[in-house]
Scaffold this motif. Structure first.
Motif, PDB file in Angstrom:
ATOM      1  N   ILE A 125       0.922  -1.154  -0.146  1.00  0.00           N
ATOM      2  CA  ILE A 125       0.146  -0.022   0.225  1.00  0.00           C
ATOM      3  C   ILE A 125       0.865   1.390   0.037  1.00  0.00           C
ATOM      4  N   GLU A 126       2.016   1.301   0.884  1.00  0.00           N
ATOM      5  CA  GLU A 126       2.751   2.281   0.791  1.00  0.00           C
ATOM      6  C   GLU A 126       3.452   2.689  -0.360  1.00  0.00           C
ATOM      7  N   ILE A 127       3.907   1.633  -1.224  1.00  0.00           N
ATOM      8  CA  ILE A 127       4.510   1.815  -2.542  1.00  0.00           C
ATOM      9  C   ILE A 127       3.313   2.281  -3.441  1.00  0.00           C
ATOM     10  N   ALA A 128       2.217   1.799  -3.373  1.00  0.00           N
ATOM     11  CA  ALA A 128       1.215   2.371  -4.409  1.00  0.00           C
ATOM     12  C   ALA A 128       0.817   3.832  -4.182  1.00  0.00           C
ATOM     13  N   GLY A 129       0.874   4.081  -2.732  1.00  0.00           N
ATOM     14  CA  GLY A 129       0.525   5.521  -2.362  1.00  0.00           C
ATOM     15  C   GLY A 129       1.706   6.487  -2.968  1.00  0.00           C
ATOM     16  N   LYS A 130       2.986   6.099  -2.815  1.00  0.00           N
ATOM     17  CA  LYS A 130       3.921   7.083  -3.382  1.00  0.00           C
ATOM     18  C   LYS A 130       3.871   7.239  -4.765  1.00  0.00           C
ATOM     19  N   ILE A 131       3.598   6.056  -5.426  1.00  0.00           N
ATOM     20  CA  ILE A 131       3.477   6.256  -6.919  1.00  0.00           C
ATOM     21  C   ILE A 131       2.274   7.276  -7.319  1.00  0.00           C
ATOM     22  N   MET A 132       1.168   6.888  -6.616  1.00  0.00           N
ATOM     23  CA  MET A 132       0.001   7.840  -7.045  1.00  0.00           C
ATOM     24  C   MET A 132       0.394   9.225  -6.662  1.00  0.00           C
ATOM     25  N   MET A 133       1.321   9.528  -5.538  1.00  0.00           N
ATOM     26  CA  MET A 133       1.220  11.022  -5.031  1.00  0.00           C
ATOM     27  C   MET A 133       2.456  11.608  -6.163  1.00  0.00           C
ATOM     28  N   LEU A 134       3.264  10.588  -6.628  1.00  0.00           N
ATOM     29  CA  LEU A 134       4.484  11.079  -7.678  1.00  0.00           C
ATOM     30  C   LEU A 134       3.413  11.706  -8.832  1.00  0.00           C
ATOM     31  N   ALA A 135       2.492  10.705  -9.336  1.00  0.00           N
ATOM     32  CA  ALA A 135       1.710  11.033 -10.413  1.00  0.00           C
ATOM     33  C   ALA A 135       0.988  12.302 -10.341  1.00  0.00           C
ATOM     34  N   VAL A 136       0.262  12.437  -9.139  1.00  0.00           N
ATOM     35  CA  VAL A 136      -0.392  13.843  -9.061  1.00  0.00           C
ATOM     36  C   VAL A 136       0.659  14.963  -8.961  1.00  0.00           C
ATOM     37  N   ALA A 137       2.078  14.682  -8.229  1.00  0.00           N
ATOM     38  CA  ALA A 137       2.814  15.920  -8.137  1.00  0.00           C
ATOM     39  C   ALA A 137       3.673  16.252  -9.406  1.00  0.00           C
ATOM     40  N   ALA A 138       3.572  15.224 -10.322  1.00  0.00           N
ATOM     41  CA  ALA A 138       4.510  15.448 -11.518  1.00  0.00           C
ATOM     42  C   ALA A 138       4.172  16.691 -12.228  1.00  0.00           C
ATOM     43  N   PRO A 139       3.120  17.130 -12.438  1.00  0.00           N
ATOM     44  CA  PRO A 139       2.650  18.479 -13.162  1.00  0.00           C
ATOM     45  C   PRO A 139       3.399  19.616 -12.627  1.00  0.00           C
ATOM     46  N   ILE A 140       3.529  19.607 -11.312  1.00  0.00           N
ATOM     47  CA  ILE A 140       3.807  20.927 -10.587  1.00  0.00           C
ATOM     48  C   ILE A 140       5.398  20.975 -10.887  1.00  0.00           C
ATOM     49  N   ALA A 141       6.080  19.689 -10.887  1.00  0.00           N
ATOM     50  CA  ALA A 141       7.572  19.741 -10.951  1.00  0.00           C
ATOM     51  C   ALA A 141       7.852  20.336 -12.531  1.00  0.00           C
ATOM     52  N   THR A 142       7.001  19.954 -13.541  1.00  0.00           N
ATOM     53  CA  THR A 142       7.205  20.238 -14.905  1.00  0.00           C
ATOM     54  C   THR A 142       6.939  21.912 -15.039  1.00  0.00           C
ATOM     55  N   ALA A 143       5.784  22.219 -14.486  1.00  0.00           N
ATOM     56  CA  ALA A 143       5.441  23.786 -14.191  1.00  0.00           C
ATOM     57  C   ALA A 143       6.748  24.539 -13.712  1.00  0.00           C
ATOM     58  N   LEU A 144       7.609  23.886 -12.460  1.00  0.00           N
ATOM     59  CA  LEU A 144       8.308  24.862 -12.042  1.00  0.00           C
ATOM     60  C   LEU A 144       9.582  24.670 -12.845  1.00  0.00           C
ATOM     61  N   ILE A 145       9.745  23.674 -13.899  1.00  0.00           N
ATOM     62  CA  ILE A 145      11.096  23.522 -14.521  1.00  0.00           C
ATOM     63  C   ILE A 145      10.626  24.630 -15.730  1.00  0.00           C
ATOM     64  N   ARG A 146       9.612  24.607 -16.229  1.00  0.00           N
ATOM     65  CA  ARG A 146       9.178  25.506 -17.434  1.00  0.00           C
ATOM     66  C   ARG A 146       9.347  26.916 -16.900  1.00  0.00           C
ATOM     67  N   MET A 147       9.102  27.242 -15.598  1.00  0.00           N
ATOM     68  CA  MET A 147       9.150  28.645 -15.214  1.00  0.00           C
ATOM     69  C   MET A 147      10.663  28.799 -15.045  1.00  0.00           C
ATOM     70  N   ILE A 148      11.493  28.188 -14.424  1.00  0.00           N
ATOM     71  CA  ILE A 148      12.914  28.432 -14.458  1.00  0.00           C
ATOM     72  C   ILE A 148      13.488  28.538 -15.762  1.00  0.00           C
ATOM     73  N   THR A 149      13.162  27.855 -16.750  1.00  0.00           N
ATOM     74  CA  THR A 149      13.794  27.928 -18.138  1.00  0.00           C
ATOM     75  C   THR A 149      13.122  29.281 -18.683  1.00  0.00           C
ATOM     76  N   THR A 150      12.171  29.690 -18.392  1.00  0.00           N
ATOM     77  CA  THR A 150      11.923  31.109 -18.872  1.00  0.00           C
ATOM     78  C   THR A 150      12.587  32.121 -18.198  1.00  0.00           C
ATOM     79  N   ILE A 151      12.904  31.868 -16.953  1.00  0.00           N
ATOM     80  CA  ILE A 151      13.356  32.990 -16.344  1.00  0.00           C
ATOM     81  C   ILE A 151      14.752  33.297 -16.668  1.00  0.00           C
ATOM     82  N   ILE A 152      15.638  32.004 -16.868  1.00  0.00           N
ATOM     83  CA  ILE A 152      17.066  32.073 -17.434  1.00  0.00           C
ATOM     84  C   ILE A 152      17.288  32.405 -18.488  1.00  0.00           C
TER      85      ILE A 152
END
Lengths: 64, 129
Positions: B102-129
């Protein structure tokens, strides 16, 4: 925070274990098994309802 | 707020004693008492958490960050909440393998939910640089 749910489950548990002993002593092992299963099903229904309530609250709260 | 904490602590101790008393003859009943108490306490605490969440939402709206970013954060918190509840219940019942799955499944699901934020962050950084 309804405390009575916990006490209800404890009461069922004690009742079932006593019934179990009595039935076993009087030689009716099958009925002892039956009462154990019945008690377990009742308690499971109570607990599952409470857990469903918890998951609904979390879903409503955190916007699942 | 404090009175509820005292009540939960007291009922928890009473529940633990009852669970030990009963699990001597019927181990599954003892585990169910622990599960029932867990559900009750978390429902109460979740009620209190709603005030905190309203506060977060208000402060995010005022600060001008678009609300879209805050939704996954809350979602991941809720998922962690549920995963921890399930893992503790399975560990209580002595099923460590199920708990870790259950712990592994929970971690993977959370990763799936949090992934868009990471990509949004990276896009923001690249636009700044």
């Amino acid at each position: 925070m309804d405390v009575d749910l916990i006490f209800k489950i404890a009461a069922i548990g004690i009742l079932v274990s006593i019934l179990n002993i009595v039935l076993n002593k009087s030689g009716r092992e099958e009925q002892a098994m039956m009462t154990t299963l019945a008690g377990l099903v009742v308690v499971l229904m109570l607990v599952v309802r409470e857990i469903a309530n918890l998951f609904d609250t979390v879903k409503a709260l955190f916007g699942f | 707020m404090e009175t509820e904490l005292v009540r939960i602590a007291g009922i928890g101790i009473v529940g633990a004693v009852l669970a030990v008393l009963i699990s001597e003859k019927k181990p599954e009943m003892g585990m169910l008492i622990g599960l029932a108490f867990g559900a009750l306490a978390l429902v109460l605490v979740a009620g209190k958490a709603s005030a905190v969440i309203k506060l977060i939402n208000d402060s995010v709206d005022k600060s001008g960050i678009d609300a879209k970013l805050i939704v996954p954060v809350l979602k991941v918190t809720g998922m962690a909440y549920v995963t921890q509840f399930a893992v503790d219940a399975c560990r209580d019942a002595g099923q460590n393998s199920i708990a870790s799955k259950i712990e592994i499944a929970g971690k993977i699901m959370m990763l799936a939910v949090a992934a868009p934020i990471a990509t949004a962050l990276i896009r923001m950084i690249t636009t700044i640089i």
